[in-house]
Design a protein around this motif. Structure first.
Motif, PDB file in Angstrom:
ATOM      1  N   ALA A  11      -4.786  -3.429   1.225  1.00 32.89           N
ATOM      2  CA  ALA A  11      -5.178  -4.619   0.447  1.00 32.89           C
ATOM      3  C   ALA A  11      -4.040  -5.133  -0.427  1.00 32.89           C
ATOM      4  O   ALA A  11      -4.163  -6.192  -1.043  1.00 32.89           O
ATOM      5  CB  ALA A  11      -6.384  -4.291  -0.431  1.00 32.89           C
ATOM      6  N   GLU A 223      -7.557 -10.247  -6.023  1.00 32.38           N
ATOM      7  CA  GLU A 223      -7.816  -8.973  -5.337  1.00 32.38           C
ATOM      8  C   GLU A 223      -7.961  -7.833  -6.357  1.00 32.38           C
ATOM      9  O   GLU A 223      -8.853  -6.988  -6.245  1.00 32.38           O
ATOM     10  CB  GLU A 223      -6.682  -8.648  -4.349  1.00 32.38           C
ATOM     11  CG  GLU A 223      -6.609  -9.564  -3.138  1.00 32.38           C
ATOM     12  CD  GLU A 223      -7.816  -9.442  -2.210  1.00 32.38           C
ATOM     13  OE1 GLU A 223      -8.425  -8.359  -2.139  1.00 32.38           O
ATOM     14  OE2 GLU A 223      -8.164 -10.453  -1.566  1.00 32.38           O
ATOM     15  N   TYR A 234     -15.407  -2.730  -3.015  1.00 33.21           N
ATOM     16  CA  TYR A 234     -14.100  -3.205  -2.567  1.00 33.21           C
ATOM     17  C   TYR A 234     -13.508  -2.243  -1.530  1.00 33.21           C
ATOM     18  O   TYR A 234     -12.964  -2.675  -0.505  1.00 33.21           O
ATOM     19  CB  TYR A 234     -13.162  -3.336  -3.771  1.00 33.21           C
ATOM     20  CG  TYR A 234     -11.868  -4.056  -3.465  1.00 33.21           C
ATOM     21  CD1 TYR A 234     -11.803  -5.446  -3.475  1.00 33.21           C
ATOM     22  CD2 TYR A 234     -10.713  -3.338  -3.156  1.00 33.21           C
ATOM     23  CE1 TYR A 234     -10.623  -6.114  -3.197  1.00 33.21           C
ATOM     24  CE2 TYR A 234      -9.526  -3.995  -2.865  1.00 33.21           C
ATOM     25  CZ  TYR A 234      -9.486  -5.386  -2.896  1.00 33.21           C
ATOM     26  OH  TYR A 234      -8.307  -6.038  -2.591  1.00 33.21           O
TER      27      TYR A 234
END
Length: 346
Positions: A11, A223, A234
């Motif tokens: 991510a 994010e 997440y």
């Protein structure tokens, strides 16, 4: 005990060079580690800690102080080798790849371990208290602000990383144990550089800077905010991507011994190193190794021109002689030389 959630590696937005350097070292630890130099707040520590989560568990001999491998003699302590020689049964367990932080204030004893002299003299027993090098065997050893670490400790670290062994000697008593680890150093160039001869010992060098693109900065903030709001949700969102990358690493590690590089590409690499006037042969060796690891990461058995292109700047940037009159960045010089060399190829 509940562990604190770690931001997922897949991510992380941007800093592709740093992420690639870490992955290549995990695929082939013999590359020699990575030095990450960059501004404060660019995600250096976050990225390094996130790497552990995507690495597969490793088999170790239960109760061994050095994370010994149950079947590879190069990764075993002498105690485990003796047990195998005496045909004693070994209990095997799987653990997460160890990650050890070396604090700036660490002493040599903390790093290398200590021998209990009282036990040795009174009971005639070699008693060893393992240091951080023992704990880091078969894992990662991370030194934040490595440019502020005492030069003597940096020497010890680099010697152990290069040889794969740590030797502790005191009053005629010597203990030697395996210490194979990926050395990761990070630092801020504003706080001083490493000595060139020490910098040269790091396999790869990545230079990272603060993201300037406004949209990308917003993406990074979003994010991070989503992770902080609900880490569990997440992590679930990124679980599939994490598993995919983890499997890719395992496959690349298995494929690496079968990857070959052609003679013409070896000559190309050495030609560029010679024309850049790089001292020694570490630059040639590391570029070859990193290109093979990159090919394995792409699931290819043959190194192609794109593999060398991806790694050559990271492999050579820190080995260039500094020219005080030049305004060109070292990475740009390597890129220029690379473009010139491949344009001359038949």
């Amino acid at each position: 005990m509940q562990t604190q959630p770690i931001f997922p590696f897949t991510a992380i937005v941007g800093q592709e060079e740093m992420k690639l350097a870490l992955l290549l070292n995990v695929i082939d630890p013999k590359i020699g580690g990575v030095m990450i130099m960059g501004d404060r707040g660019t995600g250096k520590t976050t990225t390094i800690r996130a790497l552990i989560d995507i690495l597969p568990s490793i088999p170790v001999v239960k109760g061994d102080l050095f994370n010994s491998h149950p079947s590879d003699p190069e990764l075993m302590s002498t105690d485990v080798q003796k047990k195998i020689a005496n045909q004693e049964p070994l209990v095997i367990e799987y653990i997460k790849v160890p990650m050890v932080d070396l604090p700036l204030g660490a002493t040599e004893d903390r790093l290398c371990g200590t021998i209990d002299m009282e036990k040795a003299l009174v009971e005639g027993v070699k008693s060893f208290e393992p240091g951080l090098l023992a704990k880091a065997h078969r894992g990662l050893l991370y030194v934040d602000e490595v440019n502020l670490l005492d030069d003597h400790l940096v020497d010890i670290l680099l010697d152990a990383a290069a040889s794969g062994w740590n030797t502790v000697e005191r009053e005629g008593i010597s203990i030697r144990h395996p210490a194979r680890f990926v050395l990761i150093g990070s630092g801020n160039p504003e706080e001083g550089e490493l000595r060139p001869q020490l910098l040269d010992r790091f396999g790869l060098h990545t230079s990272i800077s603060t993201v300037k693109d406004a949209k990308l900065r917003v993406k990074i903030v979003e994010e991070r905010s989503a992770f902080d709001r609900d880490p569990e949700k997440y992590l679930q969102r990124w679980q599939e991507a994490q598993e995919k990358l983890s499997n890719q690493i395992v496959h690349a590690q298995q494929l690496l011994p079968h990857v070959t590089i052609s003679e013409s590409y070896k000559v190309l690499i050495s030609q560029i190193c010679a024309e850049l006037d790089i001292d020694g042969l570490r630059g040639d060796i590391v570029t070859n190794r990193a290109a093979c690891a990159h090919a394995a990461l792409r699931n290819c058995k043959q190194v192609e021109i794109q593999d060398i292109e991806k790694v050559i700047v990271m492999s050579l940037r820190h080995r260039l002689r500094k020219d005080p009159l030049s305004t060109m960045d070292s990475g740009e010089r390597i890129q220029q030389m690379w473009q010139s060399a491949i344009s001359d190829m038949p």
